[in-house]
Scaffold this active site. Structure first.
Site, short mmCIF file in Angstrom:
data_model
loop_
_atom_site.label_atom_id
_atom_site.label_comp_id
_atom_site.label_asym_id
_atom_site.label_seq_id
_atom_site.Cartn_x
_atom_site.Cartn_y
_atom_site.Cartn_z
N GLY A 524 0.83 -1.20 0.00
CA GLY A 524 0.00 0.00 0.00
C GLY A 524 0.86 1.25 0.00
N ASP A 525 0.59 2.15 0.93
CA ASP A 525 1.36 3.40 1.01
C ASP A 525 2.28 3.39 2.22
OD1 ASP A 525 -0.63 3.44 2.89
OD2 ASP A 525 -1.09 5.57 2.67
N GLU A 526 2.70 2.21 2.67
CA GLU A 526 3.58 2.10 3.83
C GLU A 526 5.00 1.75 3.39
OE1 GLU A 526 1.76 -0.83 6.29
OE2 GLU A 526 0.38 0.58 7.23
#
Length: 866
Positions: A524-526
């Site tokens: 994801g956006d991690e």
């Protein structure tokens, strides 16, 4: 005549009376002159004497010049060591055997009295009893006839004492002597300090000079040693190069070897002797000697070369060793005699080829002054090893050449078919290698950004944890990075733009870290970063600040400028971590704390966060259980029509009282519900309870006919959720116009662009819509024009300030004025005081809610469910 004679006689008589006075005055001037000279001499001592020992004896001589000072000593009080230091001591009866004496031993004596009181002493033996009574001084050692003692002072501090004494009863001191001694003592301290300072300076200079000289000698020695080592290394490198690049004629190799060897040791004469195939004769493939032109092949005998061949050891042979070997029968007498005559020094080392001694390399000098050493022997032993390697390589090369000639034809016959098979196999191997490398790479890297993935990052983090446990002083840290607005970018611009955004983020973060740090994408956006072996905690904060700053710069996606941000949690590796998941968990917790504090920042993890997260997790679990078992308390509070004092509708809300945590604030369990993804479930719980209440009260005209529930904006983000709400209402059997939905303005601020169709759909279904907490957001007026709300609830903070805040009263009036044009009604919430109610009544506000009108009333949910 008689008169003149009488006058003359009177003048002579007067003269006789004046002569003693003149004599006394003359003595006084002479004494003053001696004192002045003494002071001048003492002053001169400060610049001419460089050692204290000579200073004190010189002072003694000066004092003795104007008074009896056969017995004289100078003592100083060493305060740090609590000792009396007798710097100078001359006494005809008492011998000074102790240089330093503890203060306690002599503090009651004359010296101690002077040091203790700072007063001078004039002692006379005939006044001994009176002296002891007045001073309480105890006399030690031989008793002097008279004694003068004066303090030595530096400013007002007594630092020592100076004493002169006499045992001769014919000698007497006067008060003038005491005054002179006191006067002189004032100048002696200054002189002593100056000499001490000069002595210390000279001693320091001598010591520093000695140290510098020693350092210089050591450096010179080290330079020479390094030069020798460099020369040796260069020579050994050249020898290795010769052995590695051996081709063609061996004589060139031997000659080059001799040139290199001559740079290391004295080697004007050098030869190499080789055993023939029968091992019965010596051949000399290389021979260079200043006395002989060449050496002939000869049978083995009792020479120096044969001795090395027999022993298999490198040998250093000088004339004494020659005699020893000749007497032992190891050397031929003629060989020994020849070497003794020429005073040779000879070095020889065996050449071991294929594990067998095949020859000898030897160097020798002629003359008494050129003698070899053990170091020269070691060098020759090393050279002999490389010569043997070269000879072994040559033999191997010749054997391989012969074997290659035999194999060449056979190889040619099979080369063609092997080439075909080899090309096919090579192609398969390359393909398999590429596949394996790709599989390995894909297994450890993110397919989108090509960054390391969770598996690879976890593996590296496990290694860092092991390193930290073994070397606690090494510093590591994990940065857990969460991006802001990623879902917005995905939803508005599409997944392709979202992927492009993630790739650009990975590039920006890579520029903010060092080459050996590890950046990975967890999903994801991690993103996570492992900072490896930094020097200071401030370095981690700098990296985090750079990442936040670079992510805050605008992104150009699909031709549009978009903005994002980053929240970073930092966890430093500590000795108590046992696995990578623990570190990631704590870094994630710190990141969550950063987002809670307002995003666009970093937070360092500490143990209190873990405790707080555990508490929140426990609270979330308890919340789930309470929601599942319906342990919440429901309350109803009416909205009153101030014109009729009747209820417009009743707002229902829930409260939670936990058996352990007590009453949980409404904002806290709303936050727990949001973090646990239970907001929708909680809203649906309230909706179902409201429907049940309306159904149960349908036949009772005294019961509320309209109930309001607070609904999260999350229900409006998907059409399926809106349909679900309408379906629940239909299934309950009540009419939608009996329900009132209240939406929080702060929620609308975050998702306003997506919910208008959903709100219109609820409106068409017949549900009454209320905008709650109006005025708490940033763009409130836009909602009044764009959304079909039936009621607007003025935020309680505006009502609370009434009637003293005329500004807020005017604001409420303005909203009421707008309501007349936009066809909605205004409700003032949080009316808790009579003065507030009166102010609202004066401006014709018709609807209000608060404790002054009606308290919230609890409901029995379980009884209702039954």
């Amino acid at each position: 005549m008689s008169s003149d004679s009488t006058q003359l006689e009177l003048s002579e008589e007067e003269l006789r009376e004046l002569i003693p006075q003149l004599q006394q005055l003359t003595d006084k001037y002479k004494r003053a002159e001696r004192v002045q000279k003494a002071l001048f001499d003492i002053s001169e001592l400060a610049s001419s004497v460089s050692h204290l020992n000579r200073l004190y004896s010189a002072i003694h001589e000066i004092i003795a010049d104007f008074m009896n000072a056969d017995n004289f000593f100078v003592a100083f009080y060493e305060r740090d060591a609590n000792l009396i230091d007798f710097a100078y001591f001359v006494d005809e009866f008492d011998e000074q055997t102790v240089k330093q004496v503890p203060v306690e031993q002599i503090m009651d004596g004359i010296t101690g009295h002077i040091l203790r009181t700072g007063n001078h002493i004039f002692f006379k033996k005939e006044e001994e009893l009176d002296f002891q009574k007045s001073t309480a001084v105890q006399l030690f050692g031989s008793q002097p006839h008279q004694l003068l003692g004066v303090p030595l002072k530096r400013g007002t501090q007594v630092i020592g004492a100076m004493v002169v004494q006499t045992y001769d009863e014919e000698v007497s001191y006067t008060h003038e002597d005491l005054e002179v001694l006191l006067f002189v003592s004032q100048h002696i301290v200054t002189t002593v300090d100056r000499v001490k300072s000069r002595e210390l300076t000279e001693r320091t200079i001598r010591e520093r000079t000695r140290q510098l000289r020693k350092i210089n000698d050591d450096l010179q020695e080290e330079i020479l040693e390094r030069q020798k080592v460099e020369s040796l290394q260069q020579a050994l490198f050249e020898i290795s190069e010769l052995a590695a690049n051996l081709e063609g004629d061996m004589s060139i190799f031997y000659s080059s070897l001799h040139d290199i060897l001559a740079r290391l040791i004295s080697a004007p004469n050098c030869f190499i002797a080789i055993l023939d195939d029968a091992r019965e004769n010596l051949e000399f493939p290389y021979f260079s000697d200043s006395q002989d032109d060449k050496a002939q092949k000869r049978p083995l005998g009792l020479g120096l070369t044969e001795f090395v061949l027999r022993t298999g050891q490198a040998e250093l042979i000088n004339p004494p060793r020659v005699l020893e070997l000749a007497e032992a029968g190891e050397l031929d007498v003629s060989v020994a005699q020849n070497m003794l005559n020429s005073a040779n020094s000879w070095l020889g080392s065996p050449l071991v080829v294929d594990g067998e001694i095949s020859g000898v390399i030897a160097v020798q000098t002629y003359g008494k002054h050129a003698k070899y050493t053990a170091r020269d022997l070691e060098l020759l032993r090393f050279v002999s090893h490389h010569i043997a390697v070269a000879m072994e390589r040559k033999r191997s090369t010749e054997a391989i050449q012969r074997y290659n000639v035999e194999l060449e034809e056979r190889v040619k016959e099979r080369t063609t078919e092997l080439d075909k098979a080899n090309q096919f196999l090579k192609q398969q191997i390359e393909e398999r290698k590429e596949i394996e490398l790709k599989l390995i790479h894909d297994a450890h890297h993110d397919s989108l950004t090509d960054l390391p993935n969770r598996a690879m990052f976890t593996s590296r983090l496990e290694l860092a944890i092991a390193n930290k446990q073994r070397y606690p002083e090494n510093l590591f840290a994990v940065l857990f990075i969460d991006l802001d607005r990623f879902k917005v970018i995905n939803d508005t611009l599409g997944h392709f733009a979202g992927d492009e955004f993630l790739v650009e983020v990975s590039k920006r973060i890579s520029l903010c870290i060092r080459g050996h740090d590890l950046l990975a994408r967890l999903g994801g956006d991690e993103f996570v970063v492992l900072l490896d072996n930094f020097e200071d905690v401030a370095d981690v904060e700098d990296v985090a600040s750079r990442i936040i700053e670079c992510i805050s710069e605008p992104f150009v996606l699909e031709g549009k400028e978009m903005y994002s941000g980053a929240s970073i949690g930092i966890a430093h590796l500590e000795g108590y971590y046992r696995c990578a998941d623990e570190v990631l968990r704590d870094a994630d917790a710190a990141m969550y704390q950063a987002k809670t504090l307002g995003r666009g920042r970093f937070v360092m993890f500490d143990k209190s966060m873990r405790d707080r997260l555990l508490e929140e997790l426990e609270l979330e679990n308890e919340f789930r259980r309470a929601l599942r078992e319906e342990e919440f308390e429901c309350y109803l509070q009416p909205v009153i029509d101030l014109r009729t004092d009747e209820a417009l509708y009743h707002e229902m809300y829930v409260r939670w009282e936990h058996p352990t945590y007590g009453k949980v604030a409404r904002e806290q369990f709303r936050q727990v519900a949001e973090q646990g993804g239970l907001t929708l479930d909680l809203d649906l719980f309230q909706l179902r309870k409201a429907c049940d209440l309306l159904n149960s009260w349908r036949s009772d005209s005294d019961k509320p006919s309209h109930i309001a529930v607070n609904v999260s904006i999350n229900h409006l983000l998907q059409s399926s959720l809106v349909n679900k709400i309408i379906r629940i209402i239909d299934d309950s059997g009540i009419s939608a116009n009996e329900l009132v939905f209240e939406f929080d303005e702060n929620d609308l601020n975050r998702r306003s662009q997506y919910i208008l169709p959903a709100i219109k759909k609820l409106k068409r279904a017949g549900i009454t819509l209320v905008l709650d907490n109006f005025g708490s957001g940033l763009a409130s007026l836009s909602y009044l024009f764009a959304y079909p709300f039936d009621f607007i609830k003025i935020d309680h903070r505006f009502v609370k300030s009434l009637p003293r805040s005329q500004r807020n009263l005017k604001l409420i009036q303005s909203v009421m004025l707008i309501s007349e044009h936009l066809r909605f009604k205004v409700i003032a919430e949080g009316v808790d005081a009579r003065a507030q109610l009166e102010a609202l009544t004066e401006i014709d506000c018709n609807y209000a809610q608060g404790r002054v009108l009606s308290e919230a009333r609890p409901l029995d949910i379980k009884q209702l469910a039954g």
